[in-house]
Design an enzyme around this catalytic site. Structure first.
Site, PDB file in Angstrom:
ATOM      1  N   ASP A  30      -9.643   4.718  13.690  1.00 40.63           N
ATOM      2  CA  ASP A  30      -8.349   4.204  13.222  1.00 40.63           C
ATOM      3  C   ASP A  30      -8.340   4.063  11.702  1.00 40.63           C
ATOM      4  OD1 ASP A  30     -10.288   2.179  14.178  1.00 40.63           O
ATOM      5  OD2 ASP A  30      -8.948   0.760  13.194  1.00 40.63           O
ATOM      6  N   ASN A  31      -9.489   4.199  11.067  1.00 41.12           N
ATOM      7  CA  ASN A  31      -9.552   4.085   9.614  1.00 41.12           C
ATOM      8  C   ASN A  31      -9.793   5.435   8.960  1.00 41.12           C
ATOM      9  OD1 ASN A  31      -9.133   1.338   9.799  1.00 41.12           O
ATOM     10  ND2 ASN A  31     -11.309   0.835   9.797  1.00 41.12           N
TER      11      ASN A  31
ATOM     12  N   ARG B  42       0.843  -1.192   0.000  1.00 40.81           N
ATOM     13  CA  ARG B  42       0.000   0.000   0.000  1.00 40.81           C
ATOM     14  C   ARG B  42       0.879   1.243   0.000  1.00 40.81           C
ATOM     15  NH1 ARG B  42      -4.858   0.157   4.237  1.00 40.81           N
ATOM     16  NH2 ARG B  42      -3.280   0.362   5.846  1.00 40.81           N
TER      17      ARG B  42
HETATM   18  P1  AMP Z   1      -9.104  -3.184  10.333  1.00 38.82           P
HETATM   19  O1  AMP Z   1     -10.467  -3.716  10.638  1.00 38.82           O
HETATM   20  O2  AMP Z   1      -8.464  -3.831   9.130  1.00 38.82           O
HETATM   21  O3  AMP Z   1      -9.063  -1.698  10.260  1.00 38.82           O
HETATM   22  O4  AMP Z   1      -8.174  -3.629  11.535  1.00 38.82           O
HETATM   23  C1  AMP Z   1      -8.392  -3.235  12.860  1.00 38.82           C
HETATM   24  C2  AMP Z   1      -7.243  -3.676  13.716  1.00 38.82           C
HETATM   25  O5  AMP Z   1      -7.136  -5.089  13.731  1.00 38.82           O
HETATM   26  C3  AMP Z   1      -5.886  -3.165  13.274  1.00 38.82           C
HETATM   27  O6  AMP Z   1      -5.127  -2.903  14.428  1.00 38.82           O
HETATM   28  C4  AMP Z   1      -5.322  -4.326  12.505  1.00 38.82           C
HETATM   29  O7  AMP Z   1      -3.909  -4.304  12.477  1.00 38.82           O
HETATM   30  C5  AMP Z   1      -5.838  -5.505  13.303  1.00 38.82           C
HETATM   31  N1  AMP Z   1      -5.968  -6.724  12.482  1.00 38.82           N
HETATM   32  C6  AMP Z   1      -6.860  -6.974  11.503  1.00 38.82           C
HETATM   33  N2  AMP Z   1      -6.680  -8.208  10.993  1.00 38.82           N
HETATM   34  C7  AMP Z   1      -5.630  -8.761  11.651  1.00 38.82           C
HETATM   35  C8  AMP Z   1      -4.941 -10.014  11.592  1.00 38.82           C
HETATM   36  N3  AMP Z   1      -5.295 -10.966  10.737  1.00 38.82           N
HETATM   37  N4  AMP Z   1      -3.908 -10.206  12.435  1.00 38.82           N
HETATM   38  C9  AMP Z   1      -3.541  -9.265  13.315  1.00 38.82           C
HETATM   39  N5  AMP Z   1      -4.135  -8.074  13.435  1.00 38.82           N
HETATM   40  C10 AMP Z   1      -5.173  -7.807  12.613  1.00 38.82           C
HETATM   41 MG    MG Z   2      -7.802  -0.358   9.926  1.00 35.36          MG
END
Ligand code: AMP
Ligand code: MG
Length: 490
Positions: free
Chosen positions: A254-255, A178
């Protein structure tokens, strides 16, 4: 002799690693079993000053999968927090590694991040990995957004890992590369202001201002001006999303990037039929992140940013709170201004009149009433405008009343209908990544067949061009498809 990878044009300057160590953790990508390259964005590589040919081979696959570090990289996982569906949590890059900041030939600075590159200190229960489907989905949607002219992170490459990831089923694993103006989120500021070390928030603020708003670096107390800049970028961004029917789906703090780029393509999708209450994410049962709620949620998230900036504002707490509230309160008017400017262009309006917002509202209400396709309705306006000049006027069917009002409004501006049609054609895309097409392409890719993905990517990255190749990607979902749902299990 330098290897092809050493000579590929990498030029790193990793300013984030010079911040206080509380904001990140040095961590290296976990090597994968068998790197393979399934996608390389050659035009983006070239724009970044990278040698696309050198990266297209096995050496490139090894870099993009995280098995080889490019020269100058100094990989870290960034710490951040976030309100997820309204609840505060400490997060951080749980499955991503920032390789570093690459400087393009034009001097611009770009984070290069591997997503799906293995566990980090912030992984909590997760495996640190990503599946191929969701990473290709991010490529399709982010590159479509870029082609639509909407600020977004980009996708440079996708490497397969030769390893399975276990979700509801075993899926092929992949790493997405990315590219972002930065990965500094509202949640990064929440993290910095929540930890015990009082030096973090001011250091993060100074860094972010140097990076995204250097014109503010010289002013005395830049926190308020910075907040205002972020508010304005988000107001503009959310208006742009809504005007292509985009639903982000997981607008947690966080997004939300302070750069104003769209970030984190999880359960996002585009409207087919216009319905402002549309939610795609299977876990968003309350409709918190529905199409029409996005400005309100952005405002709520920006309030979290405002709170996090309080420690960087001088004076007593009450005065600081009042000053920051005043800035925060400008969001609705800023959003309305950006949105109206965008809607005017989508209706071919080249002048401004008081009744324009009402004309937009009337069209959307009529579209909702008949379940009109969002993209097709707006993209039909260019031909409709041309037909307005002809006698007898065309039959606008259920939108006839609205068309009559539109025709009267167009008649009050001095520009010709040809000028109107030209504006409409550059504002209203013909092609967006239709959900059923995205699913079709990803299902084929999971079975090892990349051609549908490549065809769809070509169509959605030329959204305003009327070509035989993209014509077949314009139709809405076949009836009987049922409500579309996206899943967070990425
Ligand atoms: P997201 O929903 O992708 O914005 O992720 C939210 C949080 O969960 C972030 O801190 C990501 O790094 C963590 N996260 C999402 N998927 C995984 C995964 N498979 N392993 C570890 N951390 C994850
Ligand atoms: Mg995220």
């Amino acid at each position: 002799m330098p290897s092809a990878i050493d000579a590929a044009g990498w030029r790193f300057d990793n300013s984030y690693t010079r911040l206080p160590p509380g904001l990140f953790t040095r961590s290296t990508p976990v090597p994968v079993r068998r790197p393979g390259l399934v996608y390389l964005n050659a035009p983006l590589a070239v724009a970044l000053g990278l040698d696309a040919a050198a990266l297209a081979g096995p050496d490139g696959a090894a870099v993009f999968a995280g098995n080889t570090l490019p020269p100058g990289a100094d990989p870290i996982a960034q710490a951040y927090a976030g309100h997820q569906y309204g609840h505060f949590t400490n997060l951080g890059d749980g499955r991503a590694i920032l390789l570093g900041e690459h400087l393009a030939p034009d001097g611009s600075r770009h984070d290069l991040q591997l997503k799906g590159s293995g566990r980090t200190r912030y992984s909590r229960g997760g495996d640190g990995r990503a599946a191929l489907g969701p990473m290709l989905r991010e490529v399709l949607i982010s590159e479509a957004m870029h082609a639509l002219g909407i600020p977004t992170t980009r996708s440079l490459a996708v490497a397969t890992t030769g390893e399975a990831v276990l979700r509801e089923e075993a899926l092929p694993g992949a790493v997405l590369v990315r590219v972002a103006a930065s990965h500094i989120r509202v949640g990064t500021f929440q993290y910095a202001s929540a930890v015990a070390d009082p030096a973090l928030a001011p250091a993060l603020l100074a860094h972010t201002i140097r990076r995204h708003d250097p014109r503010l670096a010289e002013i005395d107390e830049p926190a308020l001006a910075f907040l205002e800049a972020v508010i304005d970028r988000q107001a503009a961004l959310i208006a742009r999303w809504m005007q292509v029917g985009f639903v982000h789906g997981v607008m947690n703090t966080d997004n939300m990037a302070v750069s104003g780029e769209t970030i984190d393509y999880g359960p996002c999708a585009f409207l087919d039929a216009y319905d402002p209450t549309t939610v795609f994410s299977s876990i968003d049962r309350q409709g918190r992140y529905a199409w029409a709620n996005q400005p309100g949620i952005a405002h709520w998230n920006l309030a979290r940013l405002a709170e996090s900036l309080l420690p960087t504002i001088s004076g007593d707490a009450e005065t600081a709170m009042n000053r920051i509230s005043t800035v925060l309160a400008t969001f609705p008017a800023r959003f309305a201004r950006h949105a109206l400017a965008g809607w005017r262009a989508k209706l071919g309006l080249l002048t401004a009149e008081d009744g324009d917002q009402a004309l937009v509202t009337a069209l959307l209400a009529a579209m909702e009433g008949i379940g009109a396709d969002f993209t097709a309705t707006f993209s039909s306006l260019a031909t409709a405008a041309e037909a307005l000049a002809a006698a007898p006027p065309f039959d606008a069917g259920p939108l006839a009343d609205w068309c009559a009002a539109w025709r009267t409004r167009l008649g009050r501006q001095p520009q010709s209908l040809a000028d109107v049609a030209a504006l409409l054609r550059r504002t209203n895309p013909l092609v967006i990544p239709r959900n059923h097409r995205v699913e079709e392409a990803l299902a084929a890719a999971a079975a090892g067949e990349m051609a549908p993905f490549e065809k769809l990517l070509d169509a959605v990255t030329h959204p305003f061009t009327d070509t035989p190749a993209n014509r077949s990607f314009r139709d809405g979902a076949p009836s009987g498809c049922g409500p579309y749902r996206t899943f967070c299990g990425t």
